[in-house]
Every structure is written in structure tokens, then in C-alpha cells.
Design a protein around this motif. Structure first.
Motif, mmCIF file in Angstrom:
data_model
loop_
_atom_site.group_PDB
_atom_site.id
_atom_site.type_symbol
_atom_site.label_atom_id
_atom_site.label_comp_id
_atom_site.label_asym_id
_atom_site.label_seq_id
_atom_site.Cartn_x
_atom_site.Cartn_y
_atom_site.Cartn_z
ATOM 1 N N SER A 1 149.910 36.970 22.322
ATOM 2 C CA SER A 1 149.460 37.615 23.550
ATOM 3 C C SER A 1 149.023 39.037 23.280
ATOM 4 O O SER A 1 149.460 39.668 22.313
ATOM 5 N N ALA A 2 148.138 39.538 24.158
ATOM 6 C CA ALA A 2 147.789 40.953 24.133
ATOM 7 C C ALA A 2 148.859 41.773 24.847
ATOM 8 O O ALA A 2 148.811 42.994 24.854
ATOM 9 N N GLY A 3 149.832 41.105 25.465
ATOM 10 C CA GLY A 3 150.930 41.846 26.084
ATOM 11 C C GLY A 3 151.578 41.193 27.285
ATOM 12 O O GLY A 3 152.793 41.031 27.329
ATOM 13 N N ASN A 4 150.798 40.756 28.267
ATOM 14 C CA ASN A 4 151.383 40.258 29.506
ATOM 15 C C ASN A 4 152.032 38.885 29.351
ATOM 16 O O ASN A 4 153.119 38.636 29.860
ATOM 17 N N ASP B 1 143.236 36.441 16.393
ATOM 18 C CA ASP B 1 143.911 36.556 15.098
ATOM 19 C C ASP B 1 145.423 36.334 15.250
ATOM 20 O O ASP B 1 146.057 35.684 14.418
ATOM 21 N N ALA B 2 145.973 36.900 16.332
ATOM 22 C CA ALA B 2 147.397 36.680 16.613
ATOM 23 C C ALA B 2 147.678 35.204 16.898
ATOM 24 O O ALA B 2 148.727 34.669 16.520
ATOM 25 N N TYR B 3 146.728 34.546 17.529
ATOM 26 C CA TYR B 3 146.855 33.124 17.847
ATOM 27 C C TYR B 3 146.977 32.283 16.571
ATOM 28 O O TYR B 3 147.852 31.404 16.461
ATOM 29 N N GLN B 4 146.125 32.556 15.602
ATOM 30 C CA GLN B 4 146.166 31.796 14.356
ATOM 31 C C GLN B 4 147.486 32.014 13.616
ATOM 32 O O GLN B 4 148.056 31.081 13.046
ATOM 33 N N LEU C 1 153.534 41.803 14.734
ATOM 34 C CA LEU C 1 152.228 42.428 14.969
ATOM 35 C C LEU C 1 151.230 41.908 13.941
ATOM 36 O O LEU C 1 151.511 41.860 12.747
ATOM 37 N N VAL C 2 150.042 41.534 14.424
ATOM 38 C CA VAL C 2 149.010 40.926 13.576
ATOM 39 C C VAL C 2 147.739 41.770 13.652
ATOM 40 O O VAL C 2 147.284 42.116 14.752
ATOM 41 N N ASP C 3 147.157 42.088 12.510
ATOM 42 C CA ASP C 3 145.899 42.848 12.489
ATOM 43 C C ASP C 3 144.792 42.060 13.185
ATOM 44 O O ASP C 3 144.663 40.843 12.979
ATOM 45 N N SER D 1 147.706 43.953 16.642
ATOM 46 C CA SER D 1 148.230 45.271 16.254
ATOM 47 C C SER D 1 147.769 46.377 17.190
ATOM 48 O O SER D 1 148.410 47.411 17.301
ATOM 49 N N GLY D 2 146.647 46.152 17.881
ATOM 50 C CA GLY D 2 146.133 47.174 18.795
ATOM 51 C C GLY D 2 146.650 47.062 20.216
ATOM 52 O O GLY D 2 146.186 47.792 21.102
ATOM 53 N N ALA D 3 147.595 46.169 20.460
ATOM 54 C CA ALA D 3 148.141 46.014 21.817
ATOM 55 C C ALA D 3 148.813 47.311 22.252
ATOM 56 O O ALA D 3 149.409 48.018 21.434
#
Length: 400
Positions: free
Chosen positions: A73-76, A124-127, A117-119, A98-100
Motif C-alpha cells: 500500500s501507499a499508506g491507507n 514495486d511494493a506489490y511485486q 519499505l520497497v524502492d 519507500s516514498g510513502a
């Protein structure tokens, strides 16, 4: 398969988990329509995402619960999964870009989740989350492309129809499409004549592009202040549902999003994140045929990073005509600046900042440049000031 019964079941399950968000009537968004806000920014996690996450987790088997869950997730959605997992007493691992925003990362950690945290961006976080799912045997809680998650989000549609049964138009933010799919399905099943429109940020219009080309498309990149809907590629289920049940999708610009956030802060004391404000922006800037209609805008979240709030406000002020920045050419002689400021005072504008550039790029060596920022009442007032300055013999080289 998604069904109305599934959404009703979600509504029952979630009654002890979520906060019911009552509609707020407003005449500040668009004077040509009767607007109501569905303030999911006031939800227990500051976003609607807790609905879908909680319903999905409630339907897991005991074996699945024992192994734990993973999400990206991007956060929510992260906060929704973390809270739901905590309430059901199970472990959660969340992969975030990582930019969340730091505020969202820490809020997720505070709810007991393990953070990875994923770059890169959401995709990318999903994978990475899929990789960890397979390695650890966890259950993946998809942020949007899952029937149980979609059903949970669809409970918002039930609430809107319950509180505003004669609603003409519902406007929904779209990232991956889970919220839009659930809301559109619920409303079209119960009140098919109600129009349901989706809204995306111009910098992340993956669903718009996919529906326009009649197939799922993946964007090369996404760039928007609306990080909660910065999704490169919609889901298969959500694409099909949005294509079938939405009456259209529009996009809004970054400046329009900022202006909507500012409007909500100033007139309703409501804090919206970029993703949450896109539906309001669409109504504010006449992106949809809502004149004379009873309209509900879903304010989907309020978890904005406070470190960017001042920049958002400044851009919102510029877009709404509340501030104006001008570059003016002045004769380089005593009294020129005084004459200009007298014009500004005459038009009742407030000078916020002023920068005198004697060595500017003016072709006239006897001139200098003045960069000035003014606080104004509205766009009409701004036009009056510009006309007054020009009328008094000063040349405006640029303005925004």
C-alpha cells in the motif's frame, strides 16, 4: 463473485468495526449543484480502506489467520489491514513504497504491523509483497482487486443511498478501482438511474487509459500529489466492474486538487489528502454534468503528509485566484515603485513578497524588473488588479 448479498453481509460485519460517516451538505463546492460530502477522512484510520481490509480479513479461515496476512500500500490500505489484523489478533506484514509519507508509515507501524519499505512506487511494493507471500505462506490482502475488499468498499454506496435516497450523481476517486467498483456496483444494483462517475489525477490516469483502449494498460510512471491513487495499472476485476458500471471517468490537475484541499480546509475544517480531494475537484471545476443535480462527492481519505501541506495551500491559493505572482517591468528611476504600490493599494490587494531585480533581462537598459506576490480576494479581483496596473503604464511581463 461480487454480489449485493456480499455487500450487505459486509455492512453487517463492519457495523462494529468502522465509524459511520454522515453526509455533510455544502454550498461552497459548486453553486450550480446541491453537493453533499461523504467524509471518509473521518473514518477510524482516516480513510475508507479499513472497510475492505476488515471485511476481507473477517472472512479468512482459522488456518489463514494463524499464518498471518501481508499487504502492499501507499499508506491507507496499510493502516486498514494493520488495524483489522490487530483486532482479529493476527500478524500483519505491510510492504510500502519507500516514498510513502512518513506519517502513514508510522501510523501503520503503531497499529502493530511489521513494515517492509520497497524502492519505487506501489506496483514495486506489490511485486515484493507477492514474493514474501510465497516465501512465508501468508495470505495476501489485495488493496483493490479482490471481491471481498470491493464488497467492503461497496458499503459506502449503501450508506449514501440510505442517507440520500434521491441522489442523482455520485463522484468517486479512482486509483486501482476498488472503491469505484464497489460503490458503482451497489448503487447501480439498487438505484440504476443514479449516475456514478470516477475521477483520477492527470498524473496517474491508468483506469482512464485502460477503459479508453478497452483493455488493461500499465502506465510507464505516475506522478501526482494524490499518492493514494498513484497506481500504474488497474486490477482485472476492478477494470471490468468500472467499465460496466461507471457512467464515465474524468481527470483533474494537480492545481485543481490543491484548490479542492484548500476549499475543504477553509470552508469545512476538513483535512483531505490528494486522493481524497479529487472528487471534490471534479465538482468544483465543472468536470461533470452536475448542474441542478443532487450530488454526493466521496472524500475518501485525509491522511495527508503535513510536511507538504503549506505547498498544497500555496498552489491552491494560486489556482483559486487568491494569490497572484507577477513579473513587472519598471522604469529604473525614483518613484516608480511608489507609483506601482499606490495602484496596488488602490485595488485593496495585500503584498506578500516583493523582489527588485535591477539586473534583470529587460531589453530596456533604463528599466528593471519587479517580482511581486499579492494576496487577493478571488479571480475577478486578480483581473481588476492586472488591468489597473497595465492602465497605469506598467508592463506585466508574466503572471500566474
Amino acid at each position: 463473485m461480487l454480489s449485493l448479498d456480499m455487500i450487505y453481509k459486509a455492512n453487517t460485519v463492519l457495523s462494529s468495526v468502522i465509524r459511520r460517516t454522515d453526509l455533510i451538505s455544502t454550498d461552497k463546492i459548486n453553486p450550480n449543484a446541491q453537493i453533499f460530502l461523504k467524509p471518509e477522512n473521518l473514518q477510524v484510520t482516516g480513510s475508507f480502506k479499513v472497510r475492505g481490509a476488515s471485511f476481507k480479513i473477517s472472512q479468512l479461515t482459522d488456518e489463514e489467520k494463524a499464518k498471518g496476512v501481508i499487504a502492499c500500500s501507499a499508506g491507507n490500505h496499510a493502516q486498514g489491514v494493520a488495524l483489522a489484523a490487530q483486532r482479529y489478533g493476527i500478524k500483519s506484514l505491510i510492504c510500502l513504497p519507500s516514498g510513502a509519507p512518513i506519517s502513514k508509515v508510522e501510523a501503520t507501524r503503531e497499529k502493530g504491523a511489521e513494515i517492509c519499505l520497497v524502492d519505487g512506487v506501489y506496483d514495486d511494493a506489490y511485486q515484493r509483497a507477492l514474493q514474501l507471500r510465497d516465501e512465508r505462506g501468508l495470505t495476501f490482502i489485495h488493496p483493490f482487486d479482490d471481491d471481498y475488499v470491493i464488497a467492503g468498499q461497496g458499503t459506502i454506496g449503501l450508506e449514501i443511498l440510505n442517507d440520500l435516497p434521491d441522489v442523482d450523481v455520485v463522484i468517486v476517486p479512482i486509483g486501482g478501482g476498488g472503491l469505484a467498483s464497489g460503490v458503482a456496483y451497489a448503487i447501480k444494483m439498487l438505484k440504476p438511474d443514479t449516475k456514478v462517475y470516477g475521477v483520477q489525477a492527470e498524473g496517474a490516469a491508468s483506469m482512464v487509459k485502460s477503459i479508453d483502449q478497452n483493455q488493461i494498460k500499465c502506465l510507464q510512471s505516475v506522478l501526482t500529489i494524490a499518492d493514494g491513487i498513484a497506481v500504474k495499472e488497474p486490477g482485472e476485476n476492478t477494470f471490468n466492474l468500472c467499465q460496466q458500471y461507471l457512467d464515465g471517468i474524468v481527470t483533474v490537475s494537480e492545481d485543481e486538487i490543491c484548490a479542492a484541499i484548500l476549499c475543504l480546509m477553509e470552508h469545512h475544517r476538513l483535512i483531505a489528502e490528494g486522493a481524497g480531494a479529487v472528487s471534490i475537484a471534479a465538482a468544483m471545476f465543472d468536470k461533470l454534468p452536475i448542474e441542478g443535480k443532487k450530488v454526493c462527492c466521496i472524500l475518501s481519505g485525509g491522511n495527508i503528509d503535513v510536511t507538504i501541506l503549506s505547498r498544497v495551500v500555496n498552489r491552491g491559493l494560486l489556482k483559486s485566484g487568491r494569490t497572484i505572482e507577477m513579473l513587472i517591468e519598471l522604469p529604473d528611476r525614483p518613484g516608480s515603485l511608489l507609483a506601482l504600490t499606490k495602484v496596488i493599494v488602490h485595488h485593496c490587494a495585500n503584498i506578500i513578497s516583493i523582489h527588485h531585480e535591477r539586473n534583470g533581462e529587460s531589453p530596456d537598459v533604463n528599466s528593471c524588473n519587479l517580482r511581486i506576490v499579492l494576496e487577493t480576494r478571488n479571480a475577478e479581483h486578480t483581473n481588476e488588479i492586472r488591468e489597473g496596473i497595465a492602465r497605469n503604464g506598467f508592463q506585466i511581463l508574466e503572471w500566474k
